[in-house]
Each structure stands twice: as C-alpha cells, then as structure tokens.
Enzyme design. Sequence first.
Site, PDB file in Angstrom:
ATOM      1  CG  MET A  35      -1.829   1.131   1.221  1.00  0.00           C
ATOM      2  SD  MET A  35      -2.729   1.359   2.730  1.00  0.00           S
ATOM      3  CE  MET A  35      -3.307  -0.390   2.866  1.00  0.00           C
ATOM      4  N   PRO A  36       1.187   1.616  -1.136  1.00  0.00           N
ATOM      5  CG  PRO A  36       2.106   2.000  -3.196  1.00  0.00           C
ATOM      6  CD  PRO A  36       1.023   1.172  -2.456  1.00  0.00           C
TER       7      PRO A  36
END
EC number: 5.3.2.-
Length: 65
Positions: free
Chosen positions: A1-2
């Site tokens: 999850m950037p």
Amino acid sequence: MPYILIQITKENVSLQQKQQLIREATELMVRILDKDPATTFVVIDEVETDNWGVAGETVSAIRKR
C-alpha cells in the site's frame, strides 16, 4: 500500500496541476513497482512560504528579493 507525500510551497498551484501530480505519481508506482492504483495514496501538502526554508532563509524572504 504505497503512500506518496508531495510537499510544495503554497504558490498558486491549480486544481488541474494537483490532479496531474496525483495521477502521474500513481501511474509511476504502477509502472515501476507494479502497485495496485486502488491502494496507492497520494497526498499533496501545501506549505506556506513563511514555513519553508532554504539556505537559512524562508522562501518568503527569498521571493521578496
């Protein structure tokens, strides 16, 4: 999850420019790291020029010169 944080000075950045930053930062994560765009978060933090310094001076002071 950037999570991508883009910090810029608050100097008349248009909504269209912000949308482009968000879109292209997301595309970069997808293209380079194969990340899911649905879980890629981009935050644009606009900082007042009085609160951003470089070389020992605020950006406001530098802009006044």
